[in-house]
Design a protein around this motif. Structure first.
Motif, mmCIF file in Angstrom:
data_model
loop_
_atom_site.group_PDB
_atom_site.id
_atom_site.type_symbol
_atom_site.label_atom_id
_atom_site.label_comp_id
_atom_site.label_asym_id
_atom_site.label_seq_id
_atom_site.Cartn_x
_atom_site.Cartn_y
_atom_site.Cartn_z
ATOM 1 N N SER A 80 12.228 27.854 -2.111
ATOM 2 C CA SER A 80 12.250 29.285 -2.461
ATOM 3 C C SER A 80 12.911 29.501 -3.837
ATOM 4 O O SER A 80 12.806 30.564 -4.425
ATOM 5 N N ASN A 81 13.588 28.478 -4.310
ATOM 6 C CA ASN A 81 14.251 28.608 -5.617
ATOM 7 C C ASN A 81 13.306 28.496 -6.806
ATOM 8 O O ASN A 81 13.700 28.764 -7.935
ATOM 9 N N PHE A 82 12.079 28.048 -6.567
ATOM 10 C CA PHE A 82 11.154 27.833 -7.689
ATOM 11 C C PHE A 82 9.897 28.678 -7.548
ATOM 12 O O PHE A 82 9.472 28.989 -6.435
ATOM 13 N N ILE B 111 0.834 -1.207 0.000
ATOM 14 C CA ILE B 111 0.000 0.000 0.000
ATOM 15 C C ILE B 111 0.866 1.254 0.000
ATOM 16 O O ILE B 111 1.876 1.312 0.706
ATOM 17 N N ARG B 112 0.485 2.225 -0.808
ATOM 18 C CA ARG B 112 1.187 3.509 -0.780
ATOM 19 C C ARG B 112 0.500 4.377 0.270
ATOM 20 O O ARG B 112 -0.729 4.556 0.241
ATOM 21 N N SER B 113 1.265 4.931 1.184
ATOM 22 C CA SER B 113 0.616 5.696 2.260
ATOM 23 C C SER B 113 0.117 7.028 1.699
ATOM 24 O O SER B 113 0.748 7.618 0.804
ATOM 25 N N LEU B 114 -0.982 7.490 2.268
ATOM 26 C CA LEU B 114 -1.543 8.772 1.811
ATOM 27 C C LEU B 114 -0.589 9.919 2.114
ATOM 28 O O LEU B 114 -0.511 10.897 1.361
ATOM 29 N N ASP B 115 0.174 9.776 3.213
ATOM 30 C CA ASP B 115 1.121 10.831 3.589
ATOM 31 C C ASP B 115 2.177 11.057 2.522
ATOM 32 O O ASP B 115 2.724 12.162 2.404
ATOM 33 N N SER B 116 2.484 9.998 1.766
ATOM 34 C CA SER B 116 3.566 10.124 0.785
ATOM 35 C C SER B 116 3.101 10.839 -0.486
ATOM 36 O O SER B 116 3.903 11.135 -1.358
ATOM 37 N N VAL B 117 1.780 11.096 -0.594
ATOM 38 C CA VAL B 117 1.291 11.842 -1.762
ATOM 39 C C VAL B 117 1.001 13.267 -1.294
ATOM 40 O O VAL B 117 0.153 13.493 -0.430
ATOM 41 N N ILE B 118 1.743 14.205 -1.866
ATOM 42 C CA ILE B 118 1.679 15.581 -1.360
ATOM 43 C C ILE B 118 0.871 16.444 -2.321
ATOM 44 O O ILE B 118 1.268 16.648 -3.478
ATOM 45 N N LEU B 119 -0.275 16.892 -1.853
ATOM 46 C CA LEU B 119 -1.152 17.686 -2.723
ATOM 47 C C LEU B 119 -1.548 18.975 -2.030
ATOM 48 O O LEU B 119 -1.382 19.123 -0.813
ATOM 49 N N ASN B 120 -2.119 19.883 -2.825
ATOM 50 C CA ASN B 120 -2.542 21.181 -2.269
ATOM 51 C C ASN B 120 -3.946 21.133 -1.701
ATOM 52 O O ASN B 120 -4.720 20.228 -2.014
ATOM 53 N N PRO C 91 13.818 24.784 7.861
ATOM 54 C CA PRO C 91 14.435 25.873 7.079
ATOM 55 C C PRO C 91 15.048 25.351 5.781
ATOM 56 O O PRO C 91 14.973 26.018 4.744
ATOM 57 N N LEU C 92 15.622 24.137 5.830
ATOM 58 C CA LEU C 92 16.231 23.584 4.607
ATOM 59 C C LEU C 92 15.179 23.397 3.513
ATOM 60 O O LEU C 92 15.394 23.737 2.340
ATOM 61 N N SER C 93 14.017 22.879 3.921
ATOM 62 C CA SER C 93 12.942 22.630 2.952
ATOM 63 C C SER C 93 12.472 23.950 2.345
ATOM 64 O O SER C 93 12.235 24.044 1.127
ATOM 65 N N ALA D 120 3.777 21.457 -9.170
ATOM 66 C CA ALA D 120 4.061 21.706 -7.750
ATOM 67 C C ALA D 120 4.008 23.183 -7.380
ATOM 68 O O ALA D 120 4.536 24.034 -8.105
ATOM 69 N N THR D 121 3.376 23.446 -6.261
ATOM 70 C CA THR D 121 3.489 24.786 -5.673
ATOM 71 C C THR D 121 4.767 24.789 -4.819
ATOM 72 O O THR D 121 5.342 23.718 -4.550
ATOM 73 N N LYS D 122 5.153 25.978 -4.353
ATOM 74 C CA LYS D 122 6.328 26.076 -3.465
ATOM 75 C C LYS D 122 6.109 25.202 -2.229
ATOM 76 O O LYS D 122 7.007 24.522 -1.754
ATOM 77 N N GLU D 123 4.860 25.302 -1.728
ATOM 78 C CA GLU D 123 4.491 24.553 -0.527
ATOM 79 C C GLU D 123 4.707 23.044 -0.729
ATOM 80 O O GLU D 123 5.276 22.351 0.106
ATOM 81 N N GLN D 124 4.277 22.557 -1.913
ATOM 82 C CA GLN D 124 4.436 21.122 -2.194
ATOM 83 C C GLN D 124 5.911 20.748 -2.325
ATOM 84 O O GLN D 124 6.335 19.691 -1.854
ATOM 85 N N ALA D 125 6.671 21.629 -3.010
ATOM 86 C CA ALA D 125 8.108 21.344 -3.185
ATOM 87 C C ALA D 125 8.780 21.237 -1.819
ATOM 88 O O ALA D 125 9.585 20.330 -1.572
#
Ligand SMILES: Nc1ncnc2c1ncn2[C@@H]1O[C@H](COP(=O)(O)OP(=O)(O)OP(=O)(O)O)[C@@H](O)[C@H]1O
Length: 421
Positions: A382-384, A183-192, A375-377, A355-360
């Motif tokens: 912030s680069n995109f 099963i793929r966990s729902l947490d591993s799919v990052i959506l807005n 902060p690293l994330s 991807a939005t910045k938030e998703q990235a």
């Protein structure tokens, strides 16, 4: 001359009488054989309990798997190697099962005789010969055979617990595809925008409200369209939703040549229970089919084809399977005919964007196991600009720096569209 006639008639009479005797003897033997068979059957029925398990039935597969795990079969010297594959047809694994012939095992202290028989007829689909397994035991031990079959079923089904079974269409019916997927966990799919939760809640509410639909005479089925640029998680989301709700996935491939109106109707309305139907890239699959149909319409001999109206009928015709959950995906929603995605056929249309910045940032955190607002994330994202890159592009990039988030940030300029080409 008289003597000759006499001798001939004697020979004829002798022939007739020996023919009659042979007939009587054969007939007698035949009757004797039938009677003795009958008596033997009666005795067998009084002494033995037998169950035939046919390879056309699911229980055959369960029983073979159970046998491959059983101690006395592991010790046997008369085995067949059978290859099983994972869900993408790779990582072959050999299991050992009793070969054709007689075997004896002990189950819960009782002796069970196993006879594996191969038929001379073949399954036209797989090319494999039909088979059966006869399980016999003394009549007093009959419950042991029943328990064994029950245990075999549970062993196989439990194997799939916590996994998603994938079915594909093959020659007009559903076939399990490889081994069930983790099963793929729902947490591993990052959506807005809470999209995941909205979708999950909608399906849950559909599943639990059957009587609501029935009482109002509304067809009990739900359709979803996921659309948007490739590589942003449409397939991943469906896999994760199926896992979260313990549903299997039936992937409908419309591009298969043999899929015609009759088959699509049968497939969409006879999906295995507790499963999601998935038609991926509906625009491409149907576009190619439609042009094929257009070409073929000039050929009067054409009898098998998938037509657009055939697909629509299968989606909502009178015979439509009740309780059906259908997902369609496309990268090109603008190519879809309005009729295909009108309310009733598609109840929810969900755009999955780049991807939005938030998703990235979230993907970065998830990838390096960092806290959400690390902060690293944030530095990485912030680069995109929003919607500049697909999630799979970002994932592919991070995979190059699997152990080094700092390096990923340093090199992230390479991901900018000007540097990509
Ligand atoms: N939103 C996301 N969250 C996490 N991973 C993602 C996301 N989107 C894509 N990925 C990753 O990118 C890869 C491709 O994703 P997926 O196949 O789900 O995209 P898709 O939108 O269905 O693509 P396509 O339209 O080409 O079929 C997968 O390995 C997946 O893990």
């Amino acid at each position: 001359m008289n003597q000759l006639i006499k001798n001939n008639s004697k020979t004829i009479l002798l022939g007739i009488s020996s023919g009659i005797s042979l007939f009587i003897i054969n007939g007698g033997l035949g009757i004797f054989k039938n009677i003795s068979n009958y008596i033997l059957n009666c005795i067998n029925e009084k002494i033995y309990y037998q169950i035939d398990v046919d390879s056309k039935d699911k229980s055959f597969e369960w029983l073979l798997y159970w046998l491959s795990e059983h101690e006395s079969v592991k010790d046997s010297t008369h085995l067949n190697a059978e290859t099983v594959y994972n869900n993408i047809g790779k990582n072959p694994k050999v299991i050992l099962v009793p070969s054709v012939g007689q075997h004896t095992i002990k189950y819960k202290g009782k002796t069970i005789w196993i006879s594996r028989i191969r038929d001379s007829t073949f399954d036209m689909g797989s090319g494999a010969p039909f088979e059966s397994i006869k399980l016999s035991t003394l009549i007093n031990n009959s419950s042991a055979v029943n328990e064994l079959l029950q245990e075999a079923m549970l062993l196989s089904l439990n194997k799939d617990i916590g996994k998603t079974v994938i079915y594909i269409n093959s020659e007009g019916s559903w076939e399990r595809f490889g081994n069930p997927r983790s099963i793929r966990s729902l947490d591993s799919v990052i959506l807005n925008n809470n999209l995941k939760q909205q979708l999950l809640d909608d399906i849950k509410s559909f599943i639990t409200n059957e009587s609501w639909y029935r009482n109002r005479g509304i067809p009990y089925r739900r359709g979803y369209l996921l659309y948007g640029e490739p590589g942003n998680g449409k397939s991943s989301l469906i896999n994760a939703i199926a896992g979260a709700l313990n549903l299997d996935i039936c992937i409908v491939s419309l591009s298969q040549k043999e899929v015609d109106d009759r088959q699509i109707n049968h497939l969409l309305n006879n999906a295995p229970p507790k499963s999601i139907l998935l038609i991926e890239d509906i625009d491409a699959a149907f576009k190619s089919h439609r042009s094929q149909v257009d070409l073929d319409s000039t050929n009067s001999n054409q009898i098998n084809s998938l037509t657009y109206s055939g697909l629509l009928n299968a989606l909502d015709g009178v015979a439509s399977q009740e309780g059906r959950i259908l997902f369609m995906t496309t990268n090109r929603i603008e190519l879809l005919d309005n009729a295909l995605i009108r309310e009733g056929r598609v109840d929810m249309k969900i755009e999955i964007t780049n991807a939005t910045k938030e998703q990235a940032s979230q993907l970065f955190s998830h990838f390096y196991n960092l806290p959400q607002d690390s902060p690293l994330s944030n530095q990485f994202s912030s680069n995109f600009a929003n919607y500049q890159l697909s999630m799979s592009q970002i994932q592919g990039f991070l995979l190059k720096y699997i152990n080094c988030p700092e390096k990923a940030i340093e090199e992230s300029y390479k991901l900018l569209p000007v540097n990509l080409s």
